[in-house]
Design a protein around this motif. Structure first.
Motif, PDB file in Angstrom:
ATOM      1  N   ALA A 197      59.742   4.845  36.126  1.00 14.82           N
ATOM      2  CA  ALA A 197      58.509   4.852  35.579  1.00 14.82           C
ATOM      3  C   ALA A 197      57.256   4.612  36.687  1.00 14.82           C
ATOM      4  CB  ALA A 197      58.309   3.612  34.548  1.00 14.82           C
ATOM      5  N   ALA A 198      57.586   4.468  37.716  1.00 16.42           N
ATOM      6  CA  ALA A 198      56.337   4.277  39.047  1.00 16.42           C
ATOM      7  C   ALA A 198      55.611   5.343  39.121  1.00 16.42           C
ATOM      8  CB  ALA A 198      57.196   4.030  40.435  1.00 16.42           C
ATOM      9  N   PRO A 199      55.821   6.797  39.119  1.00 15.76           N
ATOM     10  CA  PRO A 199      54.888   7.672  38.955  1.00 15.76           C
ATOM     11  C   PRO A 199      53.829   7.591  38.106  1.00 15.76           C
ATOM     12  CG  PRO A 199      56.843   8.781  39.377  1.00 15.76           C
ATOM     13  CD  PRO A 199      57.402   7.257  38.958  1.00 15.76           C
ATOM     14  N   LEU A 200      54.176   7.149  36.776  1.00 16.97           N
ATOM     15  CA  LEU A 200      53.272   7.063  35.556  1.00 16.97           C
ATOM     16  C   LEU A 200      52.318   5.963  35.749  1.00 16.97           C
ATOM     17  CD1 LEU A 200      51.835   8.047  33.089  1.00 16.97           C
ATOM     18  CD2 LEU A 200      53.828   6.696  31.778  1.00 16.97           C
ATOM     19  N   VAL A 201      53.022   4.651  36.182  1.00 16.28           N
ATOM     20  CA  VAL A 201      52.436   3.287  36.370  1.00 16.28           C
ATOM     21  C   VAL A 201      51.271   3.391  37.532  1.00 16.28           C
ATOM     22  CG1 VAL A 201      52.546   0.928  36.600  1.00 16.28           C
ATOM     23  CG2 VAL A 201      54.292   2.120  35.217  1.00 16.28           C
ATOM     24  N   SER A 202      51.693   4.127  38.459  1.00 16.68           N
ATOM     25  CA  SER A 202      50.654   4.105  39.390  1.00 16.68           C
ATOM     26  C   SER A 202      49.259   4.873  38.985  1.00 16.68           C
ATOM     27  CB  SER A 202      51.259   4.884  40.798  1.00 16.68           C
ATOM     28  OG  SER A 202      51.545   6.306  40.308  1.00 16.68           O
ATOM     29  N   HIS A 203      49.277   5.609  37.968  1.00 17.41           N
ATOM     30  CA  HIS A 203      48.068   6.549  37.715  1.00 17.41           C
ATOM     31  C   HIS A 203      47.567   5.876  36.176  1.00 17.41           C
ATOM     32  CE1 HIS A 203      50.099   9.261  40.477  1.00 17.41           C
ATOM     33  NE2 HIS A 203      48.768   9.809  40.450  1.00 17.41           N
ATOM     34  N   LEU A 204      47.934   4.855  35.727  1.00 20.33           N
ATOM     35  CA  LEU A 204      47.484   4.030  34.710  1.00 20.33           C
ATOM     36  C   LEU A 204      46.090   3.281  35.153  1.00 20.33           C
ATOM     37  CD1 LEU A 204      50.574   2.683  32.789  1.00 20.33           C
ATOM     38  CD2 LEU A 204      49.107   4.772  32.056  1.00 20.33           C
ATOM     39  N   PRO A 205      45.322   3.131  34.101  1.00 20.85           N
ATOM     40  CA  PRO A 205      44.259   2.419  34.425  1.00 20.85           C
ATOM     41  C   PRO A 205      44.679   1.076  34.892  1.00 20.85           C
ATOM     42  CG  PRO A 205      43.861   3.950  32.371  1.00 20.85           C
ATOM     43  CD  PRO A 205      45.269   3.717  32.766  1.00 20.85           C
TER      44      PRO A 205
ATOM     45  N   PHE B 250      50.407  13.390  36.207  1.00 17.65           N
ATOM     46  CA  PHE B 250      49.849  12.201  35.797  1.00 17.65           C
ATOM     47  C   PHE B 250      48.454  12.154  35.756  1.00 17.65           C
ATOM     48  CE2 PHE B 250      54.388  10.883  35.526  1.00 17.65           C
ATOM     49  CZ  PHE B 250      54.599  11.268  34.342  1.00 17.65           C
ATOM     50  N   ALA B 251      48.197  12.452  37.336  1.00 12.09           N
ATOM     51  CA  ALA B 251      46.697  12.313  37.685  1.00 12.09           C
ATOM     52  C   ALA B 251      46.041  13.407  36.798  1.00 12.09           C
ATOM     53  CB  ALA B 251      46.774  12.481  39.274  1.00 12.09           C
ATOM     54  N   PHE B 252      46.348  14.222  36.753  1.00 15.45           N
ATOM     55  CA  PHE B 252      45.551  15.518  36.124  1.00 15.45           C
ATOM     56  C   PHE B 252      45.506  15.054  34.693  1.00 15.45           C
ATOM     57  CE2 PHE B 252      45.460  19.115  33.744  1.00 15.45           C
ATOM     58  CZ  PHE B 252      44.463  19.916  34.199  1.00 15.45           C
ATOM     59  N   ILE B 253      46.392  14.588  34.062  1.00 10.72           N
ATOM     60  CA  ILE B 253      46.191  14.377  32.700  1.00 10.72           C
ATOM     61  C   ILE B 253      45.333  13.051  32.544  1.00 10.72           C
ATOM     62  CG2 ILE B 253      47.416  13.271  30.546  1.00 10.72           C
ATOM     63  CD1 ILE B 253      49.947  14.710  31.512  1.00 10.72           C
ATOM     64  N   GLN B 254      45.502  11.910  33.363  1.00  9.34           N
ATOM     65  CA  GLN B 254      44.595  10.806  33.264  1.00  9.34           C
ATOM     66  C   GLN B 254      43.141  11.295  33.513  1.00  9.34           C
ATOM     67  OE1 GLN B 254      45.369   7.836  32.096  1.00  9.34           O
ATOM     68  NE2 GLN B 254      47.293   8.494  31.696  1.00  9.34           N
ATOM     69  N   SER B 255      42.793  12.187  34.381  1.00  6.95           N
ATOM     70  CA  SER B 255      41.463  12.646  34.724  1.00  6.95           C
ATOM     71  C   SER B 255      40.749  13.036  33.467  1.00  6.95           C
ATOM     72  CB  SER B 255      41.515  13.797  35.831  1.00  6.95           C
ATOM     73  OG  SER B 255      42.036  14.956  35.274  1.00  6.95           O
ATOM     74  N   PHE B 256      41.635  13.499  32.367  1.00  2.00           N
ATOM     75  CA  PHE B 256      40.871  13.950  31.383  1.00  2.00           C
ATOM     76  C   PHE B 256      40.856  12.801  30.108  1.00  2.00           C
ATOM     77  CE2 PHE B 256      41.793  17.820  32.906  1.00  2.00           C
ATOM     78  CZ  PHE B 256      40.977  18.894  32.669  1.00  2.00           C
TER      79      PHE B 256
ATOM     80  N   SER C  67      36.723   5.324  26.812  1.00  5.40           N
ATOM     81  CA  SER C  67      37.065   4.547  25.628  1.00  5.40           C
ATOM     82  C   SER C  67      38.393   4.516  25.357  1.00  5.40           C
ATOM     83  CB  SER C  67      36.116   4.953  24.449  1.00  5.40           C
ATOM     84  OG  SER C  67      36.576   6.407  24.069  1.00  5.40           O
ATOM     85  N   ILE C  68      39.338   5.064  25.882  1.00  2.00           N
ATOM     86  CA  ILE C  68      40.685   5.133  25.644  1.00  2.00           C
ATOM     87  C   ILE C  68      41.576   4.379  26.592  1.00  2.00           C
ATOM     88  CG2 ILE C  68      42.941   6.333  25.206  1.00  2.00           C
ATOM     89  CD1 ILE C  68      41.285   8.427  23.755  1.00  2.00           C
ATOM     90  N   THR C  69      42.485   3.466  26.569  1.00  3.12           N
ATOM     91  CA  THR C  69      43.283   2.889  27.394  1.00  3.12           C
ATOM     92  C   THR C  69      44.742   3.164  27.189  1.00  3.12           C
ATOM     93  OG1 THR C  69      41.957   0.793  27.720  1.00  3.12           O
ATOM     94  CG2 THR C  69      44.248   0.561  28.490  1.00  3.12           C
ATOM     95  N   ALA C  70      45.335   4.149  28.022  1.00  2.00           N
ATOM     96  CA  ALA C  70      46.489   4.663  28.039  1.00  2.00           C
ATOM     97  C   ALA C  70      47.577   3.558  28.091  1.00  2.00           C
ATOM     98  CB  ALA C  70      46.675   5.890  28.906  1.00  2.00           C
ATOM     99  N   SER C  71      48.420   3.613  26.995  1.00  7.53           N
ATOM    100  CA  SER C  71      49.725   2.460  27.012  1.00  7.53           C
ATOM    101  C   SER C  71      50.731   3.409  26.588  1.00  7.53           C
ATOM    102  CB  SER C  71      49.450   1.315  26.160  1.00  7.53           C
ATOM    103  OG  SER C  71      48.207   0.641  26.861  1.00  7.53           O
ATOM    104  N   PRO C  72      51.538   4.227  27.292  1.00  7.76           N
ATOM    105  CA  PRO C  72      52.618   4.909  26.862  1.00  7.76           C
ATOM    106  C   PRO C  72      53.817   4.218  26.566  1.00  7.76           C
ATOM    107  CG  PRO C  72      51.837   5.693  29.071  1.00  7.76           C
ATOM    108  CD  PRO C  72      51.248   4.364  28.627  1.00  7.76           C
ATOM    109  N   ASP C  73      54.429   4.831  25.424  1.00  5.55           N
ATOM    110  CA  ASP C  73      55.871   4.033  24.962  1.00  5.55           C
ATOM    111  C   ASP C  73      56.996   4.421  25.858  1.00  5.55           C
ATOM    112  OD1 ASP C  73      57.773   2.792  22.954  1.00  5.55           O
ATOM    113  OD2 ASP C  73      57.996   5.003  22.560  1.00  5.55           O
TER     114      ASP C  73
END
Length: 261
Positions: free
Chosen positions: A57-65, A145-151, A155-161
């Protein structure tokens, strides 16, 4: 009316060899399963299922807010998902042993020139699959993940399942692992005479289009992952054509009668 002579049993005398093959197949399967089980136990002791999932999960977690974490929407997900990651990792680490057992089972029945054909394909396909998975994890995930988070709106906090993320990772690993098998497919098609080297060279332009179509289907709908899959496939196709020319010269059947080695 006289009795007709008894028909000769075509299977007479074949029971023992057939049973021996079944016993050998069972033994090979047991060894392969044991290899996966031993590695799974070792990984369960250290670093443990939770640590393996954190690594995945490290690649995703590093790009979460900042402050955001992944969530589990099922009661048993915190147990089952890391366990699945553990088993998947154990199988991938034990894959060379599994493929060796398969090779040891079929090799005695192959001719010497067939061994020259099969063994390099088994080894190269395994290495290419691992390279595809590594390329996806170390290069593609971070950029996707960086590209997706840039969009993502502010007002939205990403918390993937965690279960959805595991499904996404497995599908991406499989897509990139299989895409990196392009050289093996090209070599097999050329070696079996289905397509000549010249035909494969003429198909270059069509394959570029095909690679982008495949990338658009099997990857998320973002340009980063699609380019990251399609461009390597094009280069790997060229590598396959080059490898096929060498491979065909070194795996031809001998002119004399074939002898099982």
């Amino acid at each position: 009316m006289s009795d007709s002579p008894e028909k000769k049993d075509e299977l007479a005398g074949t029971e023992q060899p057939f049973v021996a093959h079944l016993v050998e197949l069972r033994d090979r399967l047991v060894k392969a399963v044991l290899a996966v089980a031993v590695i799974a136990i070792a990984l369960g002791i250290y670093p443990g299922p939770a640590a393996l999932y954190d690594l995945m999960a490290a690649p995703l977690v590093s790009h979460l807010p900042k402050g955001a974490t992944m969530i589990a929407t099922s009661v048993i997900s915190p147990f089952m998902v890391p366990l699945k990651v553990l088993l998947m990792t154990a199988f991938m680490i034990a894959l060379p042993v599994v493929l060796y057992q398969l090779w040891a089972f079929v090799a005695p029945g192959l001719y010497s020139h067939e061994k020259k054909l099969v063994l390099p394909l088994v080894v190269s396909s395994t290495i290419l699959f691992f390279l595809g998975v590594a390329f996806c994890y170390f290069f593609v995930f971070g950029r996707v993940f960086a590209f997706i988070q840039s969009f993502a709106p502010a007002s939205i906090t990403a918390s993937p399942d965690i279960e959805a993320y595991l499904s996404f990772v497995l599908s991406m690993f499989l897509a990139f692992g299989m895409a990196f098998e392009v050289p093996v497919v090209v070599v097999v098609l050329a070696r079996m005479g289905i397509f000549s080297i010249d035909k494969l060279k003429e198909f270059r332009g069509y394959f570029v289009v095909l690679a982008f179509i495949i990338a658009a289907i099997v990857t998320p709908p973002d340009v980063v992952s699609q380019l990251a899959l399609a461009i390597p496939m094009v280069f790997l196709y060229e590598m396959g054509i080059w490898a096929a020319q060498i491979f065909i010269r070194h795996t031809k059947a001998p002119e004399s009668a074939e002898e099982v080695s």
